[in-house]
Design an enzyme around this catalytic site. Sequence first.
Site: not given
Ligand SMILES: CC(=O)N[C@H]1[C@@H](OP(=O)(O)OP(=O)(O)OC[C@H]2O[C@@H](n3ccc(=O)[nH]c3=O)[C@H](O)[C@@H]2O)O[C@H](CO)[C@H](O)[C@@H]1O
Ligand SMILES: [Mn+2]
Length: 316
Positions: A83, A88, A175, A195-196, A265
């Site tokens: 996604f 993103y 990301d 999760h790391p 998650e």
């Molecule tokens: C490393 C890991 O396990 N990461 C998890 C974590 O934070 P993360 O900080 O990794 O979440 P994130 O901001 O990367 O969002 C998850 C995913 O949603 C999509 N996205 C998000 C925001 C946006 O504006 N546009 C968009 O496309 C994109 O594919 C992104 O990779 O918690 C999230 C839920 O709270 C998700 O479960 C993530 O998978």
């Molecule tokens: Mn992420």
Amino acid sequence: MKFQNINTFLLVLAGISVTGLIFLGYSSTSLRYKEKRFCLNPDGKVVPVTPWLSPIVWEGTFDPLLIDSIYRQQNITIATTVFALGKYTQFLKDFLESAEQNYFVGFRVHYYLFTDQPEQVPEVKLGEERQLTVLKVPSSNRWQEITLRRMEKLEKLIESRLVNEADYVFSLDVDTKFYGRWGAESLGRLIGVIHPGYYQTAREQFPYERRPESQAFIPYAEGDYYYGGAVIGGLVKDVYEAAKTCREQLDIDAAKSIEAAWQEESHLNKYFLYNKPSKVLSPEYLWQDFKPHTNEVKIIRFSQVIKNYAAVRPNP
Ligand SMILES: CC(=O)N[C@H]1[C@@H](OP(=O)(O)OP(=O)(O)OC[C@H]2O[C@@H](n3ccc(=O)[nH]c3=O)[C@H](O)[C@@H]2O)O[C@H](CO)[C@H](O)[C@@H]1O
Ligand SMILES: [Mn+2]
């Protein structure tokens, strides 16, 4: 029944409550845990198997050439959903280019890319037998909504297409970047990744959802691993059950205006607690670029890139 005095009454009431609690304790379906840590032995060595006998995939536990050749004979297709909404889309180029170098090289891979801006999808040269389908979805002004809605989109995509188009499916955060091999060793019925940030952590400190009102609630006495929401995979049918259940639980919470601590998650962790993954990927398969290297993790295969949250997310 008539009680002599209020004290007798209170005594009887207390007796009934204690008996009830003991009964509940023995008859509830909660899981029984002795250990609190399941990733590293006391000597710091990695544990290659879960307490329910699923392999934990660490470098050195498998033969990469052999395992790829075994699965290649099965002529499989691996669907991969990703996604990229809002800002993103900037992560897509590195994600796709590094996947082409490292992710199921030599296998048939079909990326399904969900975005609100198809015109922002970069041109990336794909290898032989590799394909990318762009699917347009509505934008959202809440990142929490974007990330948790992935479960519903995955559920519907499996129903409408993947049942006929793929054998396995992985859903991955965008990301991210691949730095090392990710191959057939990651295949199995139902796959989660540790999760790391929590592989050295005791269960009580896992950021599970702790409010009993949420469907994602996990009590302090339960849990083996804290799984990252950035990776879920397995056979199409098994990932379907996981995505559908998480979507249903998210809907129940939403109707009560509850959002779990870490959105989907948290619900995924709840699902994996009672539906154990058949294979668990070590943090080699989900690292974070800002994290220093450690002795246990010999190779980093897939990692979250450093991002400026305020700059890339639509809301705080
Ligand atoms: C490393 C890991 O396990 N990461 C998890 C974590 O934070 P993360 O900080 O990794 O979440 P994130 O901001 O990367 O969002 C998850 C995913 O949603 C999509 N996205 C998000 C925001 C946006 O504006 N546009 C968009 O496309 C994109 O594919 C992104 O990779 O918690 C999230 C839920 O709270 C998700 O479960 C993530 O998978
Ligand atoms: Mn992420």
